[in-house]
Design a protein around this motif. Sequence first.
Motif, mmCIF file in Angstrom:
data_model
loop_
_atom_site.group_PDB
_atom_site.id
_atom_site.type_symbol
_atom_site.label_atom_id
_atom_site.label_comp_id
_atom_site.label_asym_id
_atom_site.label_seq_id
_atom_site.Cartn_x
_atom_site.Cartn_y
_atom_site.Cartn_z
ATOM 1 N N SER A 6 0.834 -1.191 0.000
ATOM 2 C CA SER A 6 0.000 0.000 0.000
ATOM 3 C C SER A 6 0.876 1.251 0.000
ATOM 4 O O SER A 6 1.973 1.259 0.555
ATOM 5 C CB SER A 6 -0.923 0.024 1.220
ATOM 6 N N LYS A 7 0.353 2.302 -0.604
ATOM 7 C CA LYS A 7 1.062 3.577 -0.672
ATOM 8 C C LYS A 7 0.435 4.539 0.322
ATOM 9 O O LYS A 7 -0.623 5.085 0.072
ATOM 10 C CB LYS A 7 0.988 4.143 -2.095
ATOM 11 N N ARG A 8 1.095 4.708 1.439
ATOM 12 C CA ARG A 8 0.573 5.592 2.479
ATOM 13 C C ARG A 8 1.414 6.843 2.585
ATOM 14 O O ARG A 8 2.636 6.778 2.744
ATOM 15 C CB ARG A 8 0.549 4.879 3.828
ATOM 16 N N THR A 9 0.768 7.992 2.476
ATOM 17 C CA THR A 9 1.426 9.276 2.656
ATOM 18 C C THR A 9 1.118 9.775 4.057
ATOM 19 O O THR A 9 -0.049 10.028 4.372
ATOM 20 C CB THR A 9 0.937 10.304 1.618
ATOM 21 N N LYS A 171 -3.034 0.053 -3.782
ATOM 22 C CA LYS A 171 -1.769 0.724 -4.062
ATOM 23 C C LYS A 171 -1.927 2.239 -4.176
ATOM 24 O O LYS A 171 -0.943 2.965 -4.263
ATOM 25 C CB LYS A 171 -1.171 0.195 -5.373
ATOM 26 N N SER A 172 -3.168 2.686 -4.196
ATOM 27 C CA SER A 172 -3.438 4.105 -4.429
ATOM 28 C C SER A 172 -3.145 4.945 -3.193
ATOM 29 O O SER A 172 -3.349 4.510 -2.056
ATOM 30 C CB SER A 172 -4.903 4.294 -4.841
ATOM 31 N N GLU A 173 -2.700 6.170 -3.412
ATOM 32 C CA GLU A 173 -2.480 7.087 -2.300
ATOM 33 C C GLU A 173 -3.793 7.497 -1.647
ATOM 34 O O GLU A 173 -3.801 8.031 -0.534
ATOM 35 C CB GLU A 173 -1.756 8.336 -2.797
ATOM 36 N N TYR A 174 -4.915 7.237 -2.326
ATOM 37 C CA TYR A 174 -6.224 7.609 -1.788
ATOM 38 C C TYR A 174 -6.868 6.469 -0.995
ATOM 39 O O TYR A 174 -7.976 6.637 -0.494
ATOM 40 C CB TYR A 174 -7.148 8.039 -2.920
#
Length: 221
Positions: A6-9, A171-174
């Motif tokens: 996962s892409k976590r900001t 995988k989305s930043e959202y």
Amino acid sequence: MTVVESKRTPYELQPADILSVQIKSSAENGMSGIFNVSTQNMMMANPGTLFLDGYSIDASGKITLPILGELVVKGLTVEQAQQFIQSNANKYFNNAIAIVKLISFKVTVLGEVKNPGYYYVYNNQATALEALGMAGDLTNFGNRRNIKLLRLSAAGTEVVLLDLTDSNLLKSEYFFLKPGDVLYVEPLKARSKRLNLELLSVLFAAATTAILIFSYVNTQK
């Protein structure tokens, strides 16, 4: 087993965010727990109480703490803010421990869900799936392929479409939500058609009733 990264900001603190700040120190100096009420029962507390007891970040990005004074925390993550407050507390207290929590993490879920409304999140990694779960999941007429995410940004309001059936969502930043996010679950086309049929049925029944009343009145003349 399939593992999806996962892409976590990490969320950066902004003005109007509210923090719970506790400073715990050694008992002999009499300074134990002087900041904030205990957050042990945060999930049970009334949001209004958390607001009153918390420290709000002002327009310039600062919070004002007893003894420590004004500290700029805008742009920091919660972990960085905790470290920053910890370093300042060490100047005044022996063996101090700073505990910082974001208590204004609220998301809103609307549309075709069982329990629409706003929900407070008590962790820093809430996902879109968790928010939908808090709202009782989608109804039978919820469109899992077309969920709108509304997010405030410096440029305005972003509107992003989420598809729960697409594994790339992970995988989305959202995929990970931020404070103030709004999820809107659109209805399936079948739902819209059904509502139109129900409306037509009501209108037809009303028209039929009006005709019968009109006919009855004419026969009584």
